[in-house]
Design an enzyme around this catalytic site. Structure first.
Site, short mmCIF file in Angstrom:
data_model
loop_
_atom_site.label_atom_id
_atom_site.label_comp_id
_atom_site.label_asym_id
_atom_site.label_seq_id
_atom_site.Cartn_x
_atom_site.Cartn_y
_atom_site.Cartn_z
N GLY A 1 38.74 107.61 41.28
CA GLY A 1 40.13 107.87 40.91
C GLY A 1 40.25 109.25 40.29
O GLY A 1 39.44 110.15 40.54
N GLY A 2 41.24 109.38 39.44
CA GLY A 2 41.48 110.68 38.80
C GLY A 2 40.30 111.14 37.97
O GLY A 2 40.17 112.34 37.68
N GLY B 1 33.21 143.16 59.89
CA GLY B 1 33.79 142.83 58.59
C GLY B 1 32.76 142.19 57.67
O GLY B 1 32.82 142.36 56.45
N ALA B 2 31.82 141.48 58.27
CA ALA B 2 30.81 140.80 57.45
C ALA B 2 29.94 141.83 56.71
O ALA B 2 29.46 141.57 55.61
CB ALA B 2 29.96 139.89 58.32
C1 HXC Z 1 37.84 98.25 31.38
C2 HXC Z 1 36.08 97.87 32.74
C3 HXC Z 1 36.54 98.85 33.65
C4 HXC Z 1 37.74 99.51 33.33
C5 HXC Z 1 34.72 98.03 34.44
N1 HXC Z 1 34.95 97.39 33.28
N2 HXC Z 1 35.69 98.92 34.69
N3 HXC Z 1 36.73 97.59 31.62
N4 HXC Z 1 38.35 99.20 32.19
N5 HXC Z 1 38.22 100.46 34.15
C6 HXC Z 1 34.11 96.37 32.65
C7 HXC Z 1 34.10 95.08 33.42
O1 HXC Z 1 35.16 94.26 32.96
C8 HXC Z 1 32.75 94.51 33.01
O2 HXC Z 1 32.85 93.95 31.71
C9 HXC Z 1 31.90 95.72 32.91
O3 HXC Z 1 32.79 96.83 32.73
C10 HXC Z 1 31.07 95.98 34.13
O4 HXC Z 1 31.90 95.89 35.26
P1 HXC Z 1 31.50 95.06 36.54
O5 HXC Z 1 32.72 94.96 37.38
O6 HXC Z 1 30.84 93.78 36.13
O7 HXC Z 1 30.41 96.01 37.17
P2 HXC Z 1 30.14 96.34 38.70
O8 HXC Z 1 30.13 95.07 39.49
O9 HXC Z 1 28.95 97.19 38.73
O10 HXC Z 1 31.40 97.18 39.17
C11 HXC Z 1 31.65 98.45 38.63
C12 HXC Z 1 33.05 98.92 39.08
C13 HXC Z 1 34.10 97.85 38.76
C14 HXC Z 1 33.03 99.22 40.57
C15 HXC Z 1 33.32 100.24 38.33
O11 HXC Z 1 33.94 97.44 37.40
C16 HXC Z 1 35.49 98.30 38.95
O12 HXC Z 1 35.99 98.35 40.04
N6 HXC Z 1 36.16 98.58 37.81
C17 HXC Z 1 37.55 99.00 37.82
C18 HXC Z 1 37.67 100.39 38.37
C19 HXC Z 1 39.07 100.89 38.26
O13 HXC Z 1 39.96 100.43 38.99
N7 HXC Z 1 39.29 101.72 37.27
C20 HXC Z 1 40.57 102.34 37.04
C21 HXC Z 1 40.66 103.43 38.08
S1 HXC Z 1 42.02 104.44 37.86
P3 HXC Z 1 31.89 92.77 31.22
O14 HXC Z 1 32.41 92.44 29.86
O15 HXC Z 1 32.03 91.69 32.22
O16 HXC Z 1 30.52 93.37 31.17
C22 HXC Z 1 41.42 105.66 36.98
C23 HXC Z 1 42.44 106.66 36.72
C24 HXC Z 1 41.91 107.82 36.00
O17 HXC Z 1 40.33 105.70 36.58
C25 HXC Z 1 43.01 108.78 36.00
C26 HXC Z 1 42.66 110.08 35.40
C27 HXC Z 1 43.76 111.01 35.64
#
Ligand code: HXC
Length: 510
Positions: free
Chosen positions: A169-170, A404-405
């Protein structure tokens, strides 16, 4: 007193455990080190000074007030790499998946501010699920605060990103604005939208590794500068890179002890360029033979291989090298190689790293894909980068420097300080065949006449002396003496001072 001391010890021990034993094991199970293990390998032993170990998030939604782990998913501080100071943040995937909260961002911003103020690089280790979902817009604000600092720090202190897990993402835009990105094969990925969204929107089926893994970003997209087998190798290589870099734009690049004669003669270079001008040879051989102790740190080794970029030392001083590679696409400039080299030249110039350019370029790659892809604008990037650079610039033309290069590759006309050529150099508007076909079009049916015209053209232009007569080449040098000549040239430029006219900033063709 004793109780207070042991309480501090207990609190520290708990903080060091991050998300706990179970999650640490899971992290190891994926072949990844923990945030703290990574810092230990990156920095000199026992040099790490941590900040904000007890910072906890302030979120009270979704029951978050019941889980407030010390450190909030990122370890920050400073330490040394071979005795030189760096700031570091390392996201802890065992705490809320390393996700970025308001306070997590504040910790990163604090060390970035200190790095800029005190003049030391920032190394960011990324391993995060992105924005902390429970915090909503507070997390997005935190990202933007980090982005703003990435922008302000650009050109002030070197910024290096290690991507050692998810970065999506971002969140990708913070590493994207740093100077170098290194990834680990099979355990890291970067993408703006993940495989599920891609499937929904475009119907493409792709794995996370294919979409944004280390191989993809070092071979296809050029988002990343290096791909390593595992965390240990990546961290060791970043230590090696830091040794080449100045700590900030307020410093000269480091000069390290060296154990290699500047006058070293390399007789094998006299035969590096083959007799036949169309036979390729490996430009890396020249780079390695010029460098102190043959040590070359290549940047973007797997992308646009028709140009080589990286760092060497000459008499202990860091020098950035840009070199055409005749082994790939005959060393042509094209969109990808121009972009790759332009960014490298600008990095060197921003941090006062002198540039050595090794030229064997038959011109720009022709074709509709190049023209439609905007080779005009992309080629201009490299031209612009060389022309605006005020660092010492030494150029050696080994063979072709056509069209040019020739101008683009740090020619005299772009304020090259020393422009050398080997006797094998051919500096001309184009190769003999193309030139004769144009200026003697009327004789095209007569093979003898064409052969005579070609020989005449080669005699006149397939050498460095026409350019040397005009002073565009300062000296035609023996290949075997190249190291000595180049070392002396850079030594004479140590106090070079050159300033561009004042402007708010330039408008490089992006
Ligand atoms: C809060 C999160 C989290 C998040 C993971 N966790 N991502 N908690 N916010 N964004 C937590 C999970 O709940 C879990 O907690 C632990 O971290 C590990 O995650 P798992 O899913 O068990 O691990 P894994 O299977 O390895 O998967 C990793 C992952 C997945 C692919 C990153 O967690 C995922 O898809 N997370 C969400 C990603 C996402 O959509 N993020 C927001 C994107 S938007 P526990 O307690 O069970 O250990 C963004 C915008 C940024 O980032 C913008 C900037 C401008």
């Amino acid at each position: 007193m004793k109780d207070i001391l042991s309480e501090l010890e207990d609190r520290r021990a708990t903080a060091r455990l991050g998300g706990g034993e179970r999650r640490i094991e899971a992290q190891h199970g994926r072949g990844k080190l923990t945030a703290r293990e990574r810092i230990d390998l990156l920095l000199d032993e026992a040099s790490f000074e941590e900040f904000d170990m007890f910072v906890a998030h302030r979120c009270v939604d979704f029951g978050m007030e019941k889980q407030r782990p010390a450190g909030d998913g990122v370890v920050t501080g400073w330490g040394t790499i071979n005795g030189r100071m760096v700031y570091v943040f390392s996201q802890d995937f065992t705490v809320f998946g390393g996700s970025l909260s308001e306070t997590h961002a504040q910790k990163i911003c604090k060390i970035m501010d200190m790095a800029m103020q005190n003049g030391a690089p920032v190394i960011g280790i990324n391993d995060s699920g992105g924005a902390r979902i429970q915090e909503g817009v507070a997390s997005l604000a935190g990202y933007a605060e980090v982005f703003q600092r990435n922008i302000m720090a650009s050109g002030v202190v070197p910024q290096i990103s290690l991507v050692m897990g998810p970065c999506a993402g971002g969140a990708v835009y913070s590493p994207a604005m740093t100077d170098f990105i290194f990834m680990v094969k099979d355990s890291s990925y970067m993408f703006v939208t993940g495989p599920d969204v891609v499937k929904t929107v475009t119907n493409e089926v792709v794995t996370a590794e294919e979409l944004g893994g280390a191989i993809t970003h070092t071979k296809k997209s050029s988002v990343a500068d290096g791909a390593f087998e595992n965390d240990v190798e990546a961290l060791a290589e970043v230590r090696r890179l830091v040794d080449f870099l100045p700590l900030s734009n307020r410093e000269k690049p480091p000069v390290r002890p060296f154990f290699d004669e500047a006058k070293r003669v390399e007789n094998s270079l006299d035969t590096l360029v083959p007799e036949n001008p169309n036979t390729p040879y490996d430009m890396k051989e020249l780079i390695v033979k010029l460098a102190d102790e043959g040590d070359f740190y290549e940047i973007q080794e797997d992308y646009a291989k028709n140009i080589i970029t990286g760092f060497v030392r000459l008499e202990g001083q860091t020098v950035g090298v840009v070199a055409n590679q005749p082994m790939v696409l005959a060393g042509c400039l094209d969109i990808d190689s121009s972009r790759k080299a332009a960014r490298f030249v600008r990095f060197c110039d921003a941090f006062e790293i002198p540039i050595l350019t090794l030229v064997d370029v038959p011109g720009f790659l022709p074709g509709t894909s190049q023209e439609y892809g905007g080779v005009i604008k992309h080629g201009a990037k490299l031209l612009f980068a060389y022309g605006e650079a005020t660092v010492p610039k030494v150029t050696v033309i080994t063979r072709k420097a056509y069209g040019g290069a020739y101008d683009v590759m740090a020619s005299k006309h772009l304020r090259g300080d020393f422009n050398y050529a080997w006797p094998t150099a051919e500096i001309a508007v184009m190769g003999a065949k193309g030139a004769v076909e144009i200026i003697h079009r009327a004789d095209l049916g007569d093979a003898d006449k064409i052969a005579a015209h070609t020989a005449e053209y080669e005699e006149r232009f397939a050498n460095p002396f026409v350019a040397a007569e005009k002073g565009f080449i300062d000296e035609v040098i023996f290949p075997h003496n190249t190291r000595m000549r180049v070392c002396r040239a850079f030594a004479s430029l140590r106090n070079k001072k050159l300033q561009n006219p004042w402007k708010k900033h330039d408008n490089i063709p992006l």
